[in-house]
Design an enzyme around this catalytic site. Structure first.
Site, PDB file in Angstrom:
ATOM      1  N   ARG A  52      -8.411   0.975  22.219  1.00 46.53           N
ATOM      2  CA  ARG A  52      -8.440   1.950  23.323  1.00 46.53           C
ATOM      3  C   ARG A  52      -7.826   3.265  22.836  1.00 46.53           C
ATOM      4  O   ARG A  52      -6.613   3.443  22.885  1.00 46.53           O
ATOM      5  CB  ARG A  52      -7.633   1.430  24.506  1.00 46.53           C
ATOM      6  CG  ARG A  52      -8.215   0.218  25.214  1.00 46.53           C
ATOM      7  CD  ARG A  52      -7.301  -0.185  26.374  1.00 46.53           C
ATOM      8  NE  ARG A  52      -7.948  -1.034  27.336  1.00 46.53           N
ATOM      9  CZ  ARG A  52      -7.716  -2.351  27.448  1.00 46.53           C
ATOM     10  NH1 ARG A  52      -6.850  -2.947  26.671  1.00 46.53           N
ATOM     11  NH2 ARG A  52      -8.343  -3.055  28.382  1.00 46.53           N
ATOM     12  N   CYS A  91     -14.659  -7.819  26.158  1.00 52.26           N
ATOM     13  CA  CYS A  91     -13.307  -7.344  25.833  1.00 52.26           C
ATOM     14  C   CYS A  91     -12.439  -7.108  27.068  1.00 52.26           C
ATOM     15  O   CYS A  91     -11.396  -6.475  26.973  1.00 52.26           O
ATOM     16  CB  CYS A  91     -13.369  -6.091  24.964  1.00 52.26           C
ATOM     17  SG  CYS A  91     -14.195  -4.704  25.749  1.00 52.26           S
ATOM     18  N   ASN A 140     -13.339  -5.960  33.118  1.00 49.18           N
ATOM     19  CA  ASN A 140     -12.429  -5.436  34.138  1.00 49.18           C
ATOM     20  C   ASN A 140     -13.176  -4.479  35.060  1.00 49.18           C
ATOM     21  O   ASN A 140     -13.104  -4.571  36.282  1.00 49.18           O
ATOM     22  CB  ASN A 140     -11.259  -4.671  33.502  1.00 49.18           C
ATOM     23  CG  ASN A 140     -10.473  -5.517  32.536  1.00 49.18           C
ATOM     24  OD1 ASN A 140     -10.492  -6.732  32.625  1.00 49.18           O
ATOM     25  ND2 ASN A 140      -9.791  -4.883  31.601  1.00 49.18           N
ATOM     26  N   HIS A 198      -1.659   1.034  33.053  1.00 51.18           N
ATOM     27  CA  HIS A 198      -1.368   1.279  31.629  1.00 51.18           C
ATOM     28  C   HIS A 198      -0.040   0.744  31.195  1.00 51.18           C
ATOM     29  O   HIS A 198       0.125   0.275  30.082  1.00 51.18           O
ATOM     30  CB  HIS A 198      -1.458   2.767  31.348  1.00 51.18           C
ATOM     31  CG  HIS A 198      -2.789   3.241  31.718  1.00 51.18           C
ATOM     32  ND1 HIS A 198      -3.017   4.116  32.732  1.00 51.18           N
ATOM     33  CD2 HIS A 198      -3.980   2.836  31.261  1.00 51.18           C
ATOM     34  CE1 HIS A 198      -4.298   4.255  32.862  1.00 51.18           C
ATOM     35  NE2 HIS A 198      -4.913   3.494  32.000  1.00 51.18           N
TER      36      HIS A 198
HETATM   37  C1  PEP Z   1     -12.846  -3.223  30.828  1.00 56.67           C
HETATM   38  O1  PEP Z   1     -13.167  -2.413  31.689  1.00 56.67           O
HETATM   39  O2  PEP Z   1     -13.012  -4.440  30.937  1.00 56.67           O
HETATM   40  C2  PEP Z   1     -12.233  -2.757  29.566  1.00 56.67           C
HETATM   41  C3  PEP Z   1     -12.081  -3.584  28.560  1.00 56.67           C
HETATM   42  O3  PEP Z   1     -11.793  -1.503  29.486  1.00 56.67           O
HETATM   43  P1  PEP Z   1     -10.532  -0.905  30.267  1.00 56.67           P
HETATM   44  O4  PEP Z   1      -9.724  -2.059  30.787  1.00 56.67           O
HETATM   45  O5  PEP Z   1      -9.792  -0.100  29.270  1.00 56.67           O
HETATM   46  O6  PEP Z   1     -11.159  -0.104  31.346  1.00 56.67           O
END
Ligand code: PEP
Ligand code: MG
Length: 755
Positions: free
Chosen positions: A474, A680, A632, A367
């Site tokens: 987010r 995303c 991600n 984060h």
């Molecule tokens: C992801 O998992 O790719 C995503 C965009 O969400 P986060 O990075 O907040 O888990």
């Protein structure tokens, strides 16, 4: 009986007198070695200083030939002195010449001495030199003597750190304390920053090393330890672990160490040798740090790290200083250095003066990294011991693109980076010039470029970058940076502010994605063996619908009269999404009954980030108004490779056919069911990867603000038809290739794609 004459306390008292004498640095050193030799009834006392080139230079001696001073040198690892420097541990030998590492230096005349005791001169765990005593006769120095010499070495470490001492180094033989370091870590946030070190937790400078009243120091130490123990107990009992977002597990480890008899004994022994309580803590902490740096077992390292943190707290208690001192006014061009840091702490600093961030911890999807990117601060994580090596005010360069930092850089390195920063700024300007150009490929395909956001600081970026909107908001970031659970009114205020900030553009809000690594400091974290696979995101939302309902209500109220897009994280089955939709319907009904203005339209989407959805993609596409790939998480679960673990970071390439096929499956489903699909994750923000995504059928990407320019530049130079003609069939071929990257790279080169 042989032994320290007058004992260590007398030695320290005499040392203090010498320190106060108005003599040159060399004269002071000469006096000190005589003092030590006399006090320890040793024929020889020598002091070696580690130079920037890695060699140890004899700086003072009593007993060896004086002509050898500043002439005798040895490399770290060479001879007994070199061995002590390398291992950062004392060596106590009754017969030095029989030791395999013994090296003969004829100019010193040392062959007649048998016994040898040497200790490292440590500061914050870093070796600065070596202090040695020798005797003609065979003898083993007592533990008390080893302790006394280590304590004296600590005083010498402070002398080395003094500005007066720097004058002793001959040109070309600079001492190690100030040497330049180039260190590698994990890239967290792109960009180049040049500036000066500001320590997030400034090291306590222990200026009062030598005790006036040893009895009083023992009492001070005991009181501080008792106070430390009860404060940890109180934190654990309260169950709220608000301090820096730390985990209960860490507090339990602190508790264990705070009661560790070995640690307490070492602290008491250091006080008994004549140090003040704070100097004793610093000495024991420095030994511990030196061990930590040499420890290769990650578990043991982690524990030594915890112990270091605990010692830090004790030190702050003893000198009566608050732990976090970072909110004071920042100097211009500040580069923040911390062992670890939460996103809230970073937001407390004045962004205008921050040029970079360097952490000993932190992975690219942590984060703090997300917040650093949102703030546009170049950042590097996982940089070993940076908080121990850097001193306030040191010059420091952060290269967030490659994950490198340069501490106290040489002038040529600094010049090279100034040039790099200048070029980058020029490139940013070119990207800014693209701001108003539509994101259309050379053959006329329009691509939606959206921003990932989560904080108020992100909002101006939409206007600055010319993005089409916010593709991923987010919502958990508001929760993560808050001291306590944000009220529904606070949530509503944020969502309104977001929508108001981007009139005429779309915002896709994601409901709370907490759990896993996203721990809320004020909520009791559940003990989980595998938190990434545990009770998180939509799972918490469905099991404890109160929180989700309140959030959905705030979102719907904020969107009164406008189009609202809401999506749910970590959906693993169609049923979960159906239940989430029912919660939204219920809230719509509730608001209607109470006469609230409803959004003009509510679109509900699913994040595709759990691989199980790939095998129900038609069913989920039928239920959803849109899909958004969280690459991600999808990558981490597809390859079973922890996204927070830096060792896994480069292990699997997202351009591996397995990953590309998974991504294509989602794009194809969107086309079949005529619903929009966005991606995303971090993947969409990298130009080459974004190009690959376009070839799979993606027409909408959401990314961090700094990526919009580079990705737009890529697509403005791309003929998508050429790409699909050229590489379209690649995925159908039953290739066993580890990655298709070379194909994309070759295409980009051949067609002059701006990457
Ligand atoms: C992801 O998992 O790719 C995503 C965009 O969400 P986060 O990075 O907040 O888990
Ligand atoms: Mg995710």
């Amino acid at each position: 009986m042989r032994g320290a004459l007058g004992g260590p306390r007398l030695l320290l008292r005499r040392l203090r007198e010498v320190m106060a004498e108005p003599v040159s640095a060399q004269a002071r050193l000469d006096k000190i070695v005589v003092l030590i030799a006399n006090n320890m009834v040793a024929e020889v006392c020598s002091f070696y200083v580690l130079r920037a080139d890695g060699t140890l230079e004899l700086y003072a001696t009593e007993g060896l030939k004086r002509e050898a001073v500043h002439l005798t040198t040895m490399t770290a690892g060479e001879g007994l002195v070199g061995l002590i420097a390398q291992k950062a541990q004392p060596l106590n030998l009754p017969n030095a010449q029989s030791h395999p590492a013994f090296a003969y230096k004829p100019e010193t005349g040392e062959e007649i001495y048998q016994s040898f005791l040497g200790v490292p001169v440590l500061r914050a765990g870093n070796t600065l030199g070596v202090l040695v005593v020798q005797n003609r006769a065979h003898r083993l120095y007592s533990e008390e003597e080893v302790e006394a010499l280590q304590t004296t070495a600590m005083v010498l470490a402070e002398i080395i750190a003094s500005t007066e001492f720097q004058t002793l180094a001959r040109p070309g033989a600079d001492i190690a304390l100030r040497r330049p370091f180039s260190l590698s870590g994990q890239p967290l946030s792109d960009g180049v920053g040049l500036g000066h070190v500001v320590l997030h937790e400034p090291r306590v400078v222990v200026s009062n090393l030598i005790a006036d009243d040893p009895g009083r120091e023992v009492r001070r130490l005991d009181e501080a330890v008792a106070d430390l123990r009860s404060s940890i107990d109180a934190l654990i009992d309260r169950g709220d672990v608000a301090h820096g977002g730390e985990h209960r597990e860490v507090l339990e480890t602190f508790r264990m160490f705070a009661h560790d008899q070995g640690w307490i004994r070492r602290l008491r022994e250091a006080v008994a040798s004549g140090l003040t309580a704070e100097a004793a803590v610093e000495r024991v902490q420095s030994d511990n740090r030196a061990r930590m740096m040499r420890q290769t077992d990650p578990y043991l390292r982690e524990r030594l790290h915890d112990l270091d943190e605990l010692a830090n707290r004790l030190l702050h208690r003893l000198v009566g200083r608050e732990m976090v001192g970072g909110q004071a006014a920042l100097p211009e061009n500040a580069i923040l250095v911390a062992r670890s840091m939460g996103p809230a702490a970073l937001l407390d600093y004045d962004r205008r003066h921050l040029r970079g961030l360097v952490l000993e911890e932190g992975g690219p999807t942590s984060h703090i990294a997300i917040v650093a990117r949102a703030l546009g601060i170049p950042a590097v994580g996982n940089v070993e011991n940076i908080a121990g090596l850097a001193e306030t005010g040191d010059a420091l360069i952060v290269d967030g693109g490659v994950g490198q930092v340069h501490l106290r850089p040489q002038p040529d390195v600094e010049a090279a980076f100034r040039e790099k920063a200048r070029l980058r700024a020029r490139r940013q300007e070119q990207y800014r010039a693209l701001r108003d150009q539509p994101a259309v490929t050379r053959d006329g395909v329009r691509v939606g470029l959206h921003l990932n956001a989560g904080l108020v600081v992100d909002l101006p970026h939409v206007e600055e970058t010319g993005a089409d909107g916010i593709g991923l908001f987010r919502t958990e970031l508001q929760f993560m940076v808050a001291e306590r659970l944000p009220s529904t009114a606070e949530q509503l205020a944020l969502y309104r502010a977001v929508l108001d900030a981007v009139p005429g553009k779309t915002v896709t809000f994601r409901t709370l994605d907490i759990g896993g690594d996203k721990v809320l400091p004020y909520m009791r974290a559940m003990e989980e063996e595998n938190p990434a696979l545990g009770w998180r995101a939509i799972r918490i939302g469905l099991d404890r619908p109160g929180l989700l309902r309140a959030q959905v209500r705030a979102l719907l109220k904020a969107g009164g009269g406008r189009e609202m897009k809401i999506m749910f994280p970590m959906v693993a089955t169609v049923d979960e999404f159906v239940r989430a939709k029912a919660i939204v319907q219920r809230e719509i009904g509730h608001l209607e009954r109470h006469g609230h203005q409803l959004p003009s339209e509510v679109k509900l989407g699913v994040m595709v980030e759990v691989p199980s959805l790939l095998f129900q993609i038609d069913e989920i596409a039928r239920e959803a108004d849109f899909l958004s790939v969280g690459s991600n998480d999808l990558m981490q679960f597809l390859f079973a490779a922890d996204r927070e673990n830096p060792q896994m970071a480069d292990r699997f390439d997202p351009l591996h056919p397995a990953c590309l096929r998974a991504l294509k499956c989602v794009a194809d489903a969107g086309a079949r069911h005529d619903i929009p699909v966005t991606l995303c994750g971090e993947l969409g923000g990298r130009p080459l990867e974004a190009m690959a995504l376009l070839s799979l059928g993606y027409r909408s990407l959401s990314m961090s603000p700094a990526s919009i320019g580079p990705v737009k530049a890529m697509l403005l130079s791309l003929n998508l038809q050429e790409l699909t003609d050229h590489l379209g069939s690649l995925l159908e071929e039953r290739t066993a290739a580890d990655t298709l990257r070379p194909h994309y790279v070759a295409f980009a080169k051949k067609h002059d794609i701006a990457l």
